[in-house]
Scaffold this motif. Structure first.
Motif, PDB file in Angstrom:
ATOM      1  N   ASP A 110      14.710 -57.194  -0.353  1.00 18.02           N
ATOM      2  CA  ASP A 110      15.634 -58.148   0.253  1.00 18.02           C
ATOM      3  C   ASP A 110      16.289 -59.010  -0.820  1.00 18.02           C
ATOM      4  O   ASP A 110      17.511 -59.261  -0.789  1.00 18.02           O
ATOM      5  CB  ASP A 110      14.896 -59.042   1.257  1.00 18.02           C
ATOM      6  CG  ASP A 110      14.531 -58.300   2.529  1.00 18.02           C
ATOM      7  OD1 ASP A 110      15.140 -57.236   2.787  1.00 18.02           O
ATOM      8  OD2 ASP A 110      13.630 -58.765   3.252  1.00 18.02           O
ATOM      9  N   ARG A 111      15.466 -59.500  -1.788  1.00 15.83           N
ATOM     10  CA  ARG A 111      16.023 -60.307  -2.869  1.00 15.83           C
ATOM     11  C   ARG A 111      16.979 -59.485  -3.741  1.00 15.83           C
ATOM     12  O   ARG A 111      17.993 -59.996  -4.240  1.00 15.83           O
ATOM     13  CB  ARG A 111      14.896 -60.908  -3.705  1.00 15.83           C
ATOM     14  CG  ARG A 111      14.135 -62.013  -2.980  1.00 15.83           C
ATOM     15  CD  ARG A 111      13.340 -62.870  -3.947  1.00 15.83           C
ATOM     16  NE  ARG A 111      12.191 -62.164  -4.509  1.00 15.83           N
ATOM     17  CZ  ARG A 111      10.984 -62.163  -3.947  1.00 15.83           C
ATOM     18  NH1 ARG A 111      10.770 -62.809  -2.807  1.00 15.83           N
ATOM     19  NH2 ARG A 111       9.981 -61.528  -4.515  1.00 15.83           N
ATOM     20  N   ASP A 136      18.836 -56.997  -2.720  1.00 17.95           N
ATOM     21  CA  ASP A 136      20.088 -56.846  -1.978  1.00 17.95           C
ATOM     22  C   ASP A 136      20.954 -58.094  -2.136  1.00 17.95           C
ATOM     23  O   ASP A 136      22.184 -57.999  -2.303  1.00 17.95           O
ATOM     24  CB  ASP A 136      19.800 -56.593  -0.495  1.00 17.95           C
ATOM     25  CG  ASP A 136      19.206 -55.211  -0.261  1.00 17.95           C
ATOM     26  OD1 ASP A 136      19.361 -54.350  -1.145  1.00 17.95           O
ATOM     27  OD2 ASP A 136      18.584 -55.007   0.805  1.00 17.95           O
ATOM     28  N   SER A 137      20.317 -59.273  -2.081  1.00 19.18           N
ATOM     29  CA  SER A 137      21.072 -60.523  -2.256  1.00 19.18           C
ATOM     30  C   SER A 137      21.683 -60.588  -3.654  1.00 19.18           C
ATOM     31  O   SER A 137      22.847 -60.996  -3.833  1.00 19.18           O
ATOM     32  CB  SER A 137      20.164 -61.727  -2.029  1.00 19.18           C
ATOM     33  OG  SER A 137      19.666 -61.729  -0.698  1.00 19.18           O
ATOM     34  N   ALA A 138      20.914 -60.208  -4.666  1.00 17.80           N
ATOM     35  CA  ALA A 138      21.429 -60.231  -6.040  1.00 17.80           C
ATOM     36  C   ALA A 138      22.572 -59.240  -6.216  1.00 17.80           C
ATOM     37  O   ALA A 138      23.575 -59.525  -6.893  1.00 17.80           O
ATOM     38  CB  ALA A 138      20.293 -59.919  -7.015  1.00 17.80           C
ATOM     39  N   ARG A 139      22.447 -58.081  -5.600  1.00 17.78           N
ATOM     40  CA  ARG A 139      23.516 -57.086  -5.690  1.00 17.78           C
ATOM     41  C   ARG A 139      24.784 -57.593  -4.995  1.00 17.78           C
ATOM     42  O   ARG A 139      25.902 -57.361  -5.466  1.00 17.78           O
ATOM     43  CB  ARG A 139      23.056 -55.776  -5.065  1.00 17.78           C
ATOM     44  CG  ARG A 139      22.146 -54.967  -5.983  1.00 17.78           C
ATOM     45  CD  ARG A 139      21.576 -53.780  -5.253  1.00 17.78           C
ATOM     46  NE  ARG A 139      20.948 -52.830  -6.159  1.00 17.78           N
ATOM     47  CZ  ARG A 139      20.173 -51.820  -5.764  1.00 17.78           C
ATOM     48  NH1 ARG A 139      19.905 -51.665  -4.465  1.00 17.78           N
ATOM     49  NH2 ARG A 139      19.660 -50.994  -6.645  1.00 17.78           N
ATOM     50  N   ASP A 140      24.597 -58.271  -3.877  1.00 20.09           N
ATOM     51  CA  ASP A 140      25.765 -58.832  -3.182  1.00 20.09           C
ATOM     52  C   ASP A 140      26.482 -59.846  -4.071  1.00 20.09           C
ATOM     53  O   ASP A 140      27.716 -59.893  -4.121  1.00 20.09           O
ATOM     54  CB  ASP A 140      25.324 -59.492  -1.867  1.00 20.09           C
ATOM     55  CG  ASP A 140      24.900 -58.485  -0.823  1.00 20.09           C
ATOM     56  OD1 ASP A 140      25.246 -57.296  -0.984  1.00 20.09           O
ATOM     57  OD2 ASP A 140      24.222 -58.876   0.149  1.00 20.09           O
ATOM     58  N   ALA A 141      25.700 -60.683  -4.767  1.00 22.94           N
ATOM     59  CA  ALA A 141      26.303 -61.681  -5.650  1.00 22.94           C
ATOM     60  C   ALA A 141      27.080 -61.009  -6.773  1.00 22.94           C
ATOM     61  O   ALA A 141      28.200 -61.417  -7.116  1.00 22.94           O
ATOM     62  CB  ALA A 141      25.223 -62.594  -6.211  1.00 22.94           C
ATOM     63  N   THR A 162      30.354 -59.672  -5.466  1.00 22.22           N
ATOM     64  CA  THR A 162      31.365 -60.712  -5.268  1.00 22.22           C
ATOM     65  C   THR A 162      32.081 -61.035  -6.575  1.00 22.22           C
ATOM     66  O   THR A 162      33.309 -61.157  -6.632  1.00 22.22           O
ATOM     67  CB  THR A 162      30.702 -61.977  -4.702  1.00 22.22           C
ATOM     68  OG1 THR A 162      30.079 -61.659  -3.458  1.00 22.22           O
ATOM     69  CG2 THR A 162      31.730 -63.079  -4.498  1.00 22.22           C
TER      70      THR A 162
END
Length: 355
Positions: free
Chosen positions: A93-94, A96-101, A104
């Motif tokens: 989950d973490r 995925d958040s880092a990849r999203d950042a 962006t």
């Protein structure tokens, strides 16, 4: 016309005689078998059955302790595997958040033509904000670099967790296979014992189950039904409150059935009874006899006090709780409930004082 003469009887000889003798012996053997007087399996006496059943119960109990140990390890492997899987899911989950950042940031750079942030600010229509913007760009670059590093670290950690989970899964499967083998051995031993007992009359069966290894041959206080009163010489005080609580629990469970692998509250095997008794006193004990004997302080037979654990047989396959006056409470085997019994009825292997 030729005369019709009666043929003479000739003696049998050679192969003809041997064939006749063989047929005669075969007939006699067949007749003997039908009469029930052949070489049948000799009838066992109740004492012989008792000895065989005792041995089978002992072997089954040794297999039960192996089962208990394998189950304890399988349960631990299952818990570790679940923990690793949960941690890997949180890491993913973490990640995925880092990849999203990172996505962006990459999208913003693409929209701005992929120019270096400092150059973009230098060409800005508001030069007064250049220095502030340049500092921001530096911080943004640092954050992007740190985000990439975090993603890489998280990927490595997730792979490590997955590798550890694979090891735990292999361990779990190995323990589960061991459980199946031990369970099969236990059922085979108990099934053979049951078959032996079924050959006896009800009174003889009662004699075996009350006087065998799990019984009370040497106990004058036992009426034979397993629901024994206090020892003949009267109760002995335990050395401490927790030992006293464990002894009291064991007395309350007299008459409870033996079920291999059970730890209460209504049925027990030998080590399960000991574990439950001390659990009621707030003391955590290992599950198996061969682990329980390593708990606490070893004491000699002459030093026994109520609450001490007493162990039997060379393989440390049986355990009871000493209650004083040479007696213990234990869960004997499937033919006998939890009961009071003399310590001397089985080969003594050692004792420990838990508290």
């Amino acid at each position: 016309m030729a005369a019709h003469r009666k043929p003479r009887n000739r003696p049998l000889g050679g192969s003809t005689a041997r064939t006749a003798a063989t047929l005669a012996l075969a007939g006699a053997a067949t007749a003997t078998a039908f009469d029930g007087t052949g070489h049948a399996e000799p009838q066992r006496t109740p004492d012989q059955v008792r000895a065989e059943v005792d041995e089978l119960y002992q072997e089954a109990e040794a297999a039960t302790e192996k089962y208990n140990g394998a189950k304890e390890k399988a349960d631990a492997a299952q818990r570790r595997l679940r923990s690793l899987q949960d941690e890997a899911a949180r890491r993913e989950d973490r990640l995925d958040s880092a990849r999203d950042a990172l996505g962006t940031v990459a999208a913003a750079q693409y929209r701005n033509g992929g120019l270096d942030p400092a150059l973009q600010l230098a060409l800005s229509a508001d030069p007064d904000q250049y220095l502030e913007g340049a500092e921001f760009a530096e911080r943004a670059g640092d954050r992007q670099s740190a985000a990439v590093t975090r993603v890489r670290d998280q990927l490595r950690e997730i792979e490590r967790l997955r590798g550890a989970a694979r090891i735990e899964l292999a361990s779990l499967r190995s323990r589960q296979a061991e459980l199946k083998r031990s369970k099969r051995t236990i059922n085979e031993k108990l099934g053979t014992a049951r078959q032996l007992l079924d050959r006896l009359s009800p009174p003889e069966q009662a004699g075996v189950t009350t006087e065998g290894t799990g019984g009370n041959r040497a106990s004058r206080a036992d009426p034979g039904d397993g629901r024994t009163a206090l020892p003949v010489a009267g109760p002995v005080a335990a050395p401490g409150p927790r030992a006293a609580a464990a002894v009291a629990y064991a007395y309350q469970k007299i008459g409870s059935p033996y079920v291999w692998g059970a730890t209460g509250p209504n049925a027990f095997d030998c080590s399960g009874l000991v574990q439950a008794a001390y659990r009621s006193a707030g003391v955590a004990l290992p599950r198996t006899t061969y682990a329980q004997i390593s708990t606490g302080r070893r004491v000699s037979r002459s030093e026994l006090l109520p609450g001490d654990l007493v162990f039997f047989y060379s393989g440390i396959s049986h355990v009871g709780i000493y209650v004083g006056n040479g007696q213990m409470i234990h869960a004997p085997n499937p033919s006998a409930p939890v009961r009071l019994a003399p310590v001397g009825q089985m080969p003594f292997a050692g004792a420990t004082r838990v508290v």
